[in-house]
Design a protein around this motif. Structure first.
Motif, PDB file in Angstrom:
ATOM      1  N   ALA A  90      -3.240  89.837 -69.875  1.00  0.00           N
ATOM      2  CA  ALA A  90      -3.531  88.898 -68.786  1.00  0.00           C
ATOM      3  C   ALA A  90      -2.632  89.188 -67.585  1.00  0.00           C
ATOM      4  CB  ALA A  90      -3.330  87.463 -69.261  1.00  0.00           C
ATOM      5  N   SER A  91      -3.031  88.642 -66.454  1.00  0.00           N
ATOM      6  CA  SER A  91      -2.304  88.828 -65.205  1.00  0.00           C
ATOM      7  C   SER A  91      -2.215  87.518 -64.454  1.00  0.00           C
ATOM      8  CB  SER A  91      -3.034  89.829 -64.307  1.00  0.00           C
ATOM      9  OG  SER A  91      -3.221  91.044 -64.964  1.00  0.00           O
ATOM     10  N   GLU A  92      -1.223  87.430 -63.599  1.00  0.00           N
ATOM     11  CA  GLU A  92      -1.141  86.307 -62.671  1.00  0.00           C
ATOM     12  C   GLU A  92      -1.265  86.865 -61.265  1.00  0.00           C
ATOM     13  OE1 GLU A  92       1.318  82.320 -62.393  1.00  0.00           O
ATOM     14  OE2 GLU A  92       2.558  84.052 -61.863  1.00  0.00           O
ATOM     15  N   VAL A  93      -2.151  86.252 -60.489  1.00  0.00           N
ATOM     16  CA  VAL A  93      -2.368  86.641 -59.091  1.00  0.00           C
ATOM     17  C   VAL A  93      -1.852  85.510 -58.215  1.00  0.00           C
ATOM     18  CG1 VAL A  93      -4.071  87.271 -57.347  1.00  0.00           C
ATOM     19  CG2 VAL A  93      -4.429  87.929 -59.732  1.00  0.00           C
ATOM     20  N   THR A  94      -1.006  85.850 -57.262  1.00  0.00           N
ATOM     21  CA  THR A  94      -0.483  84.876 -56.310  1.00  0.00           C
ATOM     22  C   THR A  94      -0.882  85.323 -54.910  1.00  0.00           C
ATOM     23  OG1 THR A  94       1.395  84.401 -57.739  1.00  0.00           O
ATOM     24  CG2 THR A  94       1.599  83.751 -55.423  1.00  0.00           C
ATOM     25  N   VAL A  95      -1.408  84.381 -54.142  1.00  0.00           N
ATOM     26  CA  VAL A  95      -1.748  84.624 -52.738  1.00  0.00           C
ATOM     27  C   VAL A  95      -0.901  83.682 -51.897  1.00  0.00           C
ATOM     28  CG1 VAL A  95      -3.564  84.649 -50.985  1.00  0.00           C
ATOM     29  CG2 VAL A  95      -4.113  85.240 -53.349  1.00  0.00           C
ATOM     30  N   HIS A  96      -0.284  84.236 -50.860  1.00  0.00           N
ATOM     31  CA  HIS A  96       0.594  83.467 -49.975  1.00  0.00           C
ATOM     32  C   HIS A  96       0.154  83.693 -48.533  1.00  0.00           C
ATOM     33  CE1 HIS A  96       4.467  81.598 -48.849  1.00  0.00           C
ATOM     34  NE2 HIS A  96       4.295  82.328 -47.758  1.00  0.00           N
ATOM     35  N   LEU A  97       0.038  82.621 -47.770  1.00  0.00           N
ATOM     36  CA  LEU A  97      -0.313  82.699 -46.347  1.00  0.00           C
ATOM     37  C   LEU A  97       0.749  81.991 -45.521  1.00  0.00           C
ATOM     38  CD1 LEU A  97      -4.113  81.809 -46.445  1.00  0.00           C
ATOM     39  CD2 LEU A  97      -3.085  84.075 -46.262  1.00  0.00           C
ATOM     40  N   SER A  98       1.101  82.599 -44.397  1.00  0.00           N
ATOM     41  CA  SER A  98       2.027  82.000 -43.425  1.00  0.00           C
ATOM     42  C   SER A  98       1.334  81.974 -42.067  1.00  0.00           C
ATOM     43  CB  SER A  98       3.308  82.835 -43.313  1.00  0.00           C
ATOM     44  OG  SER A  98       3.980  82.896 -44.539  1.00  0.00           O
ATOM     45  N   PHE A  99       1.269  80.794 -41.465  1.00  0.00           N
ATOM     46  CA  PHE A  99       0.704  80.639 -40.124  1.00  0.00           C
ATOM     47  C   PHE A  99       1.849  80.357 -39.166  1.00  0.00           C
ATOM     48  CE2 PHE A  99      -2.765  79.692 -42.973  1.00  0.00           C
ATOM     49  CZ  PHE A  99      -3.824  80.368 -42.393  1.00  0.00           C
ATOM     50  N   PHE A 100       2.082  81.281 -38.241  1.00  0.00           N
ATOM     51  CA  PHE A 100       3.181  81.157 -37.292  1.00  0.00           C
ATOM     52  C   PHE A 100       2.741  80.434 -36.024  1.00  0.00           C
ATOM     53  CE2 PHE A 100       3.714  85.146 -39.699  1.00  0.00           C
ATOM     54  CZ  PHE A 100       4.787  84.753 -40.466  1.00  0.00           C
ATOM     55  N   ASP A 101       1.447  80.444 -35.769  1.00  0.00           N
ATOM     56  CA  ASP A 101       0.854  79.796 -34.600  1.00  0.00           C
ATOM     57  C   ASP A 101       0.099  78.565 -35.109  1.00  0.00           C
ATOM     58  OD1 ASP A 101      -0.768  78.949 -32.518  1.00  0.00           O
ATOM     59  OD2 ASP A 101      -1.530  80.953 -32.048  1.00  0.00           O
ATOM     60  N   LYS A 102       0.556  77.387 -34.710  1.00  0.00           N
ATOM     61  CA  LYS A 102      -0.050  76.142 -35.200  1.00  0.00           C
ATOM     62  C   LYS A 102      -1.546  76.087 -34.906  1.00  0.00           C
ATOM     63  CE  LYS A 102       1.449  71.463 -35.723  1.00  0.00           C
ATOM     64  NZ  LYS A 102       2.416  70.456 -35.355  1.00  0.00           N
ATOM     65  N   GLY A 103      -1.961  76.635 -33.786  1.00  0.00           N
ATOM     66  CA  GLY A 103      -3.375  76.629 -33.424  1.00  0.00           C
ATOM     67  C   GLY A 103      -4.229  77.508 -34.314  1.00  0.00           C
ATOM     68  N   HIS A 104      -3.612  78.433 -35.016  1.00  0.00           N
ATOM     69  CA  HIS A 104      -4.343  79.337 -35.896  1.00  0.00           C
ATOM     70  C   HIS A 104      -4.503  78.758 -37.306  1.00  0.00           C
ATOM     71  CE1 HIS A 104      -5.997  83.343 -36.401  1.00  0.00           C
ATOM     72  NE2 HIS A 104      -5.452  83.361 -37.604  1.00  0.00           N
TER      73      HIS A 104
END
Length: 137
Positions: free
Chosen positions: A92-106
């Motif tokens: 088995a595997s674990e997949v992690t996705v991480h997102l960072s939004f630096f622009d509040k409008g985005h």
């Protein structure tokens, strides 16, 4: 700045999961439905967002030896993200996705991002299961 992260366990070897996630020809099968990636001259890509109707120049890098994808906008620095696959034993595997939004409008907002991440991980797991099932049989 807003950051979001989701993880999911998948019933496949980490190499199989990473290969599926990193297959640019299959991105539309698992990425959020409102995003479309056009690979130009890697690592350069263009991301089309249905929500805004914009085409954004971005970068996409795959690090197979680390089982990691990294991406982000090229010029504006609006967002960045990564996907990491890790083996957790017993095939088995674990997949992690991480997102960072630096622009509040985005940033489309917590609810929309969490829904998109969950949907993407669900579709990626479906793609991985199809590939593993086809390989096994």
């Amino acid at each position: 700045m807003a950051e979001y992260e989701r993880s999911r366990t998948m019933p496949a070897q980490p190499e199989h999961v990473f290969d599926q996630a990193a297959n640019v020809a299959q991105f539309d099968a698992w990425l959020p439905r409102a995003l479309h990636v056009d690979v130009e001259d890697p690592p350069a890509v263009t991301v089309h967002e249905d929500r805004s109707g914009q085409d954004l120049p971005a970068l996409l890098r795959a690090e197979p030896d680390q089982m990691r994808l990294e991406w982000g906008t090229r010029e504006q620095g609006s967002y960045a993200g990564w996907l990491q696959v890790a083996g957790i034993g017993s095939g088995a595997s674990e997949v992690t996705v991480h997102l960072s939004f630096f622009d509040k409008g985005h940033d489309p907002g917590e609810g929309a991002v969490n829904d998109a991440l969950e949907g993407s991980l669900t579709r990626l797991e479906e793609q991985v299961r199809l590939r593993v099932d086809n390989t096994a049989g």
